[in-house]
Write a protein that holds these residues in place. Structure first.
Motif, mmCIF file in Angstrom:
data_model
loop_
_atom_site.group_PDB
_atom_site.id
_atom_site.type_symbol
_atom_site.label_atom_id
_atom_site.label_comp_id
_atom_site.label_asym_id
_atom_site.label_seq_id
_atom_site.Cartn_x
_atom_site.Cartn_y
_atom_site.Cartn_z
ATOM 1 N N TRP A 164 1.040 -1.301 0.008
ATOM 2 C CA TRP A 164 -0.031 0.016 0.012
ATOM 3 C C TRP A 164 0.886 1.267 -0.032
ATOM 4 O O TRP A 164 0.786 2.212 -0.766
ATOM 5 N N VAL A 165 1.715 1.368 0.909
ATOM 6 C CA VAL A 165 2.649 2.357 0.969
ATOM 7 C C VAL A 165 3.592 2.558 -0.210
ATOM 8 O O VAL A 165 3.637 3.678 -0.840
ATOM 9 N N ARG A 166 4.105 1.599 -0.800
ATOM 10 C CA ARG A 166 4.768 1.668 -2.113
ATOM 11 C C ARG A 166 3.934 2.130 -3.153
ATOM 12 O O ARG A 166 4.380 3.004 -4.039
ATOM 13 N N GLN B 178 16.553 -3.995 4.682
ATOM 14 C CA GLN B 178 15.556 -2.987 5.233
ATOM 15 C C GLN B 178 14.638 -2.708 3.948
ATOM 16 O O GLN B 178 13.620 -2.288 4.379
ATOM 17 N N GLN B 179 14.800 -3.300 2.632
ATOM 18 C CA GLN B 179 14.002 -3.003 1.592
ATOM 19 C C GLN B 179 13.643 -4.355 0.682
ATOM 20 O O GLN B 179 14.754 -5.095 0.590
ATOM 21 N N THR B 180 12.519 -4.566 0.437
ATOM 22 C CA THR B 180 12.171 -5.756 -0.383
ATOM 23 C C THR B 180 12.794 -5.346 -1.858
ATOM 24 O O THR B 180 12.832 -4.323 -2.339
ATOM 25 N N ILE B 181 12.666 -6.403 -2.700
ATOM 26 C CA ILE B 181 13.058 -6.546 -4.074
ATOM 27 C C ILE B 181 12.075 -5.317 -4.573
ATOM 28 O O ILE B 181 12.497 -4.538 -5.594
ATOM 29 N N ARG B 182 10.985 -5.312 -4.508
ATOM 30 C CA ARG B 182 9.885 -4.647 -4.912
ATOM 31 C C ARG B 182 9.895 -3.364 -4.669
ATOM 32 O O ARG B 182 9.910 -2.165 -5.569
ATOM 33 N N GLU B 183 10.340 -3.005 -3.442
ATOM 34 C CA GLU B 183 10.770 -1.550 -2.888
ATOM 35 C C GLU B 183 11.780 -1.048 -3.647
ATOM 36 O O GLU B 183 11.895 0.262 -3.771
ATOM 37 N N ILE B 184 13.057 -1.749 -3.776
ATOM 38 C CA ILE B 184 14.080 -1.336 -4.667
ATOM 39 C C ILE B 184 14.021 -1.013 -5.843
ATOM 40 O O ILE B 184 14.334 -0.089 -6.299
ATOM 41 N N ALA B 185 13.280 -1.795 -6.512
ATOM 42 C CA ALA B 185 12.706 -1.835 -8.041
ATOM 43 C C ALA B 185 11.946 -0.398 -8.037
ATOM 44 O O ALA B 185 12.042 0.217 -9.103
ATOM 45 N N ALA B 186 10.794 -0.105 -7.471
ATOM 46 C CA ALA B 186 10.212 1.001 -7.109
ATOM 47 C C ALA B 186 10.972 2.408 -7.091
ATOM 48 O O ALA B 186 10.749 3.208 -7.760
ATOM 49 N N LYS B 187 12.197 2.370 -6.202
ATOM 50 C CA LYS B 187 12.835 3.500 -6.115
ATOM 51 C C LYS B 187 13.677 3.559 -7.409
ATOM 52 O O LYS B 187 14.029 4.756 -7.808
ATOM 53 N N ALA B 188 14.179 2.613 -7.811
ATOM 54 C CA ALA B 188 15.068 2.538 -9.050
ATOM 55 C C ALA B 188 14.213 2.762 -10.311
ATOM 56 O O ALA B 188 14.796 2.856 -11.449
ATOM 57 N N ARG B 189 12.991 2.620 -10.523
ATOM 58 C CA ARG B 189 11.895 2.855 -11.355
ATOM 59 C C ARG B 189 12.433 1.590 -12.607
ATOM 60 O O ARG B 189 12.410 1.883 -13.749
ATOM 61 N N LYS B 190 12.632 0.443 -12.085
ATOM 62 C CA LYS B 190 12.873 -0.625 -12.762
ATOM 63 C C LYS B 190 11.882 -1.834 -12.378
ATOM 64 O O LYS B 190 11.263 -1.783 -11.219
ATOM 65 N N SER B 191 11.724 -2.777 -12.871
ATOM 66 C CA SER B 191 10.913 -3.909 -12.730
ATOM 67 C C SER B 191 11.639 -4.815 -11.728
ATOM 68 O O SER B 191 12.846 -4.848 -11.550
ATOM 69 N N PRO B 192 10.791 -5.732 -10.686
ATOM 70 C CA PRO B 192 11.265 -6.416 -9.747
ATOM 71 C C PRO B 192 12.304 -7.471 -10.437
ATOM 72 O O PRO B 192 13.291 -8.032 -10.207
#
Length: 391
Positions: free
Chosen positions: A59-61, A212-226
């Motif tokens: 939800w937050v992401r 501290q960050q999930t793969i999905r969260e890293i992807a969102a910040k990097a604007r890439k896909s998981p």
């Protein structure tokens, strides 16, 4: 009663049947490992979806990606609180699906555009469906109940399932089958990893691969896909230079709203090499609504405490490698923990132990075996002293 689990083919057929029935209500899906998801349906199409391992993190992401304005939230905790503020919802809306009704409110308030709102719902539904597909077999239950209203957007059931299967196949075909995008990546062998990447890359990656960050969260910040993120670190994971760890979800605003503001939302850490003591304290505190973490390896105690910043610490005196006196003394030398209550646990309630514990900065003393009434009194005393003094 034996639970029947559906394969993906049978699940697809069941969802198509729901679509053709023009069913309105809720579909509950549960994996063999206990993960649960809810699909909210209106006339055979999906209104919203939630559940799984990290519904609050999702939800937050997705709200952040959608551009919901939380400009005053200057750190992660403030952002989480801003994006999960359910104070404007009714009890019925909270019990029904607080995530959906927050979107309804945001739409009314103009906090996000209609296109962004629809994109968030679509992304959430496909992600939930991906996790369901990833589970491979699930139980299926239809529940006829009042549907969510108003209907912000409706997603075709077959199309959402098809997209999820495509994403899951892509995930597996790139060699990531055994990896969940809800897991976090952490540098396991620092020296080896530094040799494999440039100094500039390491400086950047050490904050990304912090566990501290999930793969999905890293992807969102990097604007890439998981998938892209998983592939980037796949070889390092295979060699053990990087490791995967599980992360808990963020705190649910619904659970927080059930407790009055104050001490019961606090985080408590127990440092004790006894599994029995840790399990007993976890049972006591979680039943009362506290957050709880146990640390049975004394060598890992300081780093974990520094990272988690608990409001109360229970500390065993006698442990291998590092004893309670040493850990307490080291914590008191760290500015952030000079005032944190530290309660010594010991099976030997002697005067010498008490005096020595006080010398190294212990706040209180508790004799084993632990008793729930005394443990909770200690927690109340140091986490909500105003209430404790009034009793």
């Amino acid at each position: 009663m034996v639970t029947e689990y559906l394969t993906l083919d049978r699940l697809a057929a069941q969802l198509s049947e729901v679509k053709h029935q023009h069913f309105s209500g809720q579909i509950l899906l549960t994996s063999a490992t206990g993960s649960q998801w809810s699909l909210y349906i209106y006339l055979g199409r999906i209104l919203y979806a939630t559940g799984g391992k990290h519904p609050i993190r999702r939800w937050v992401r997705n709200s952040t990606i959608a551009g919901v304005d939380v400009s005053m939230a200057d750190d992660l905790q403030a952002r989480i609180e801003a994006l999960t503020n359910i104070s404007g919802l009714t009890a019925a809306e909270i019990d029904s699906c607080w995530e959906y009704y927050l979107l309804v409110n945001w739409a009314k308030q103009g906090r996000m555009t209609r296109n962004a709102l629809i994109k968030q719902i679509q992304s959430t539904i496909v992600e939930v469906m991906f996790d369901i597909v990833q589970a491979e077999t699930v139980s299926f239950q239809q529940v006829a109940q009042a549907q969510l209203s108003p209907q912000l957007t409706l997603i075709d059931m077959d199309r959402a399932f098809e997209l999820a299967v495509q994403k899951q196949q892509q995930w597996q075909q790139t060699g990531l089958k055994q990896i969940s995008p809800d897991r976090s990546i952490k540098i396991a062998k620092i020296a080896e990893f530094q040799q494999m990447v440039s100094p500039t890359a390491y400086q950047a990656l050490q904050f990304v691969l912090d566990g501290q960050q999930t793969i999905r969260e890293i992807a969102a910040k990097a604007r890439k896909s998981p998938v892209a993120i998983g592939q980037s670190f796949q070889s390092h994971l295979a060699t053990g230079t990087l490791s995967l760890i599980d992360l808990p979800d963020f705190n649910s605003p619904v659970e927080q709203s059930k407790h009055p503001p104050g001490f019961k939302s606090a985080l408590i850490v127990c440092i004790d090499d006894s599994p029995f003591v840790c399990d007993r304290l976890e049972q006591i505190f979680q039943q009362e609504g506290y957050q709880f973490i146990s640390v049975m390896d004394s060598l890992k105690a300081i780093p974990i405490v520094v990272a988690k910043k608990p409001e109360l610490i229970f500390l065993d005196l006698v442990m291998p490698n590092a004893n309670g006196y040493e850990i307490c003394s080291r914590l008191r030398k760290i500015g952030a923990f000079q005032q944190t209550p530290i309660v010594i646990l010991t099976g030997n309630d002697g005067v010498i132990d008490r005096v020595r514990a006080k010398v190294v900065g212990a706040t209180d003393f508790l004799t084993k075996p632990v008793q729930s009434e005394l443990v909770l009194e200690i927690a109340q005393k140091y986490l909500n002293p105003t209430l404790a003094n009034s009793l």
